[in-house]
Design a protein around this motif. Structure first.
Motif, PDB file in Angstrom:
ATOM      1  N   GLU A  26       0.830  -1.215   0.000  1.00 40.45           N
ATOM      2  CA  GLU A  26       0.000   0.000   0.000  1.00 40.45           C
ATOM      3  C   GLU A  26       0.860   1.259   0.000  1.00 40.45           C
ATOM      4  N   ALA A  27       1.930   1.272   0.817  1.00 40.13           N
ATOM      5  CA  ALA A  27       2.806   2.444   0.877  1.00 40.13           C
ATOM      6  C   ALA A  27       3.536   2.643  -0.450  1.00 40.13           C
ATOM      7  N   ARG A  28       3.962   1.558  -1.088  1.00 38.73           N
ATOM      8  CA  ARG A  28       4.637   1.654  -2.385  1.00 38.73           C
ATOM      9  C   ARG A  28       3.698   2.230  -3.430  1.00 38.73           C
ATOM     10  N   GLN A  29       2.455   1.722  -3.456  1.00 37.64           N
ATOM     11  CA  GLN A  29       1.485   2.215  -4.434  1.00 37.64           C
ATOM     12  C   GLN A  29       1.113   3.667  -4.154  1.00 37.64           C
ATOM     13  N   ALA A  30       1.006   4.033  -2.879  1.00 43.56           N
ATOM     14  CA  ALA A  30       0.691   5.422  -2.521  1.00 43.56           C
ATOM     15  C   ALA A  30       1.813   6.369  -2.956  1.00 43.56           C
ATOM     16  N   ALA A  31       3.045   5.858  -2.933  1.00 39.35           N
ATOM     17  CA  ALA A  31       4.190   6.665  -3.368  1.00 39.35           C
ATOM     18  C   ALA A  31       4.329   6.664  -4.884  1.00 39.35           C
ATOM     19  N   GLY A  32       3.511   5.870  -5.573  1.00 40.35           N
ATOM     20  CA  GLY A  32       3.541   5.827  -7.029  1.00 40.35           C
ATOM     21  C   GLY A  32       4.759   5.115  -7.582  1.00 40.35           C
ATOM     22  N   LEU A  33       5.260   4.143  -6.844  1.00 34.93           N
ATOM     23  CA  LEU A  33       6.461   3.424  -7.259  1.00 34.93           C
ATOM     24  C   LEU A  33       6.127   2.016  -7.728  1.00 34.93           C
ATOM     25  N   GLN A  34       6.886   1.551  -8.709  1.00 30.94           N
ATOM     26  CA  GLN A  34       6.827   0.159  -9.133  1.00 30.94           C
ATOM     27  C   GLN A  34       7.769  -0.642  -8.233  1.00 30.94           C
ATOM     28  N   VAL A  35       7.628  -1.955  -8.261  1.00 33.14           N
ATOM     29  CA  VAL A  35       8.458  -2.813  -7.409  1.00 33.14           C
ATOM     30  C   VAL A  35       9.941  -2.580  -7.682  1.00 33.14           C
ATOM     31  N   ASP A  36      10.316  -2.556  -8.960  1.00 41.67           N
ATOM     32  CA  ASP A  36      11.732  -2.376  -9.288  1.00 41.67           C
ATOM     33  C   ASP A  36      12.252  -1.009  -8.849  1.00 41.67           C
ATOM     34  N   GLU A  37      11.392   0.024  -8.936  1.00 43.29           N
ATOM     35  CA  GLU A  37      11.808   1.371  -8.521  1.00 43.29           C
ATOM     36  C   GLU A  37      12.037   1.439  -7.015  1.00 43.29           C
ATOM     37  N   LEU A  38      11.121   0.867  -6.246  1.00 34.26           N
ATOM     38  CA  LEU A  38      11.281   0.883  -4.790  1.00 34.26           C
ATOM     39  C   LEU A  38      12.497   0.068  -4.373  1.00 34.26           C
ATOM     40  N   ALA A  39      12.708  -1.069  -5.001  1.00 34.48           N
ATOM     41  CA  ALA A  39      13.871  -1.887  -4.671  1.00 34.48           C
ATOM     42  C   ALA A  39      15.159  -1.104  -4.907  1.00 34.48           C
ATOM     43  N   THR A  40      15.222  -0.384  -6.010  1.00 35.85           N
ATOM     44  CA  THR A  40      16.405   0.424  -6.316  1.00 35.85           C
ATOM     45  C   THR A  40      16.562   1.549  -5.302  1.00 35.85           C
ATOM     46  N   ASP A  41      15.461   2.268  -5.011  1.00 34.67           N
ATOM     47  CA  ASP A  41      15.508   3.377  -4.050  1.00 34.67           C
ATOM     48  C   ASP A  41      15.937   2.901  -2.660  1.00 34.67           C
ATOM     49  N   GLY A  50      17.632   0.179  -2.039  1.00 34.85           N
ATOM     50  CA  GLY A  50      18.907  -0.522  -2.100  1.00 34.85           C
ATOM     51  C   GLY A  50      18.797  -1.994  -1.707  1.00 34.85           C
ATOM     52  N   ILE A  51      17.646  -2.603  -2.037  1.00 28.08           N
ATOM     53  CA  ILE A  51      17.455  -4.017  -1.718  1.00 28.08           C
ATOM     54  C   ILE A  51      17.176  -4.800  -2.992  1.00 28.08           C
ATOM     55  N   ASP A  52      17.259  -6.098  -2.882  1.00 32.33           N
ATOM     56  CA  ASP A  52      17.012  -6.977  -4.018  1.00 32.33           C
ATOM     57  C   ASP A  52      15.517  -6.983  -4.332  1.00 32.33           C
ATOM     58  N   GLU A  53      15.175  -6.938  -5.607  1.00 34.35           N
ATOM     59  CA  GLU A  53      13.769  -6.932  -6.034  1.00 34.35           C
ATOM     60  C   GLU A  53      13.034  -8.189  -5.565  1.00 34.35           C
ATOM     61  N   ASP A  54      13.711  -9.341  -5.604  1.00 36.66           N
ATOM     62  CA  ASP A  54      13.089 -10.589  -5.129  1.00 36.66           C
ATOM     63  C   ASP A  54      12.752 -10.509  -3.646  1.00 36.66           C
ATOM     64  N   ASP A  55      13.612  -9.853  -2.862  1.00 38.11           N
ATOM     65  CA  ASP A  55      13.330  -9.679  -1.436  1.00 38.11           C
ATOM     66  C   ASP A  55      12.097  -8.802  -1.236  1.00 38.11           C
ATOM     67  N   LEU A  56      11.968  -7.749  -2.026  1.00 37.97           N
ATOM     68  CA  LEU A  56      10.808  -6.868  -1.920  1.00 37.97           C
ATOM     69  C   LEU A  56       9.528  -7.618  -2.262  1.00 37.97           C
ATOM     70  N   VAL A  57       9.568  -8.419  -3.308  1.00 36.07           N
ATOM     71  CA  VAL A  57       8.395  -9.211  -3.692  1.00 36.07           C
ATOM     72  C   VAL A  57       8.024 -10.166  -2.558  1.00 36.07           C
ATOM     73  N   ALA A  58       9.027 -10.826  -1.966  1.00 33.83           N
ATOM     74  CA  ALA A  58       8.772 -11.755  -0.861  1.00 33.83           C
ATOM     75  C   ALA A  58       8.157 -11.019   0.330  1.00 33.83           C
ATOM     76  N   ILE A  59       8.619  -9.836   0.602  1.00 36.96           N
ATOM     77  CA  ILE A  59       8.078  -9.052   1.720  1.00 36.96           C
ATOM     78  C   ILE A  59       6.633  -8.685   1.441  1.00 36.96           C
ATOM     79  N   GLU A  60       6.344  -8.196   0.242  1.00 34.90           N
ATOM     80  CA  GLU A  60       4.970  -7.820  -0.093  1.00 34.90           C
ATOM     81  C   GLU A  60       4.028  -9.020  -0.062  1.00 34.90           C
ATOM     82  N   GLN A  61       4.549 -10.192  -0.338  1.00 35.06           N
ATOM     83  CA  GLN A  61       3.727 -11.409  -0.319  1.00 35.06           C
ATOM     84  C   GLN A  61       3.632 -12.018   1.071  1.00 35.06           C
ATOM     85  N   GLY A  62       4.282 -11.389   2.062  1.00 35.54           N
ATOM     86  CA  GLY A  62       4.201 -11.862   3.436  1.00 35.54           C
ATOM     87  C   GLY A  62       5.013 -13.105   3.726  1.00 35.54           C
TER      88      GLY A  62
END
Length: 159
Positions: free
Chosen positions: A105-120, A122-134
């Motif tokens: 929800e916070a990522r979408q509210a900030a208007g960021l895509q998964v890859d953009e937030l991961a880059t901002d 400084g984490i791995d995109e796969d880790d971000l996906v795993a976090i969002e999926q709980g």
């Protein structure tokens, strides 16, 4: 010859049912309580035919083979653990209930895509996906990734 007998002398049933003792009936071999007996048609319902035993044995072998295959699959799973990395230095903190939804929800509210937030963050995109999926714990996400997302999104994820 049957293992147990209720009729005749010396264990020979002499053509009589080994359960009820009835004579002059056609007999068949069945297993009753683990013993193979020659019984009449009426008593046969109390036992299991040899074909039932074959079916059960076949099913046990099939299940054993399935279990062996599952074990082999479990042994061959590749892990994401990297050689030389000390995972004790970056433990995953206790996470709040619904942490994945909070991040999404916070990522979408900030208007960021998964890859953009991961880059901002400084984490791995796969880790971000795993976090969002709980599934941060199952994916071996480190505490540093959680801290980076908290800072980047301004949300509380750790208790």
């Amino acid at each position: 010859m049957a293992k147990y007998s209720t009729g005749g002398i010396g264990g020979d049933s002499g053509g009589a049912c080994e359960l009820c003792g009835a004579e002059g009936r056609s007999l068949e071999t069945v297993t009753v309580a683990g013993a193979q007996l020659e019984v009449c048609g009426e008593c046969a319902e109390h036992g299991e035919s040899d074909s039932d035993d074959d079916d059960r044995a076949r099913e046990r072998r099939r299940k054993a083979a399935q279990n062996t295959a599952k074990l082999d699959d479990a042994r061959s799973v590749e892990t994401d653990w990297e050689e030389g990395t000390d995972y004790e230095d970056d433990p995953l903190p206790y996470l709040v209930r619904g942490y994945g939804d909070r991040v999404e929800e916070a990522r979408q509210a900030a208007g960021l895509q998964v890859d953009e937030l991961a880059t901002d963050a400084g984490i791995d995109e796969d880790d971000l996906v795993a976090i969002e999926q709980g599934r941060a714990a199952r994916a071996n996400v480190g505490g540093a990734a959680i801290e980076a997302l908290e800072e980047c999104l301004g949300v509380e994820l750790a208790e």
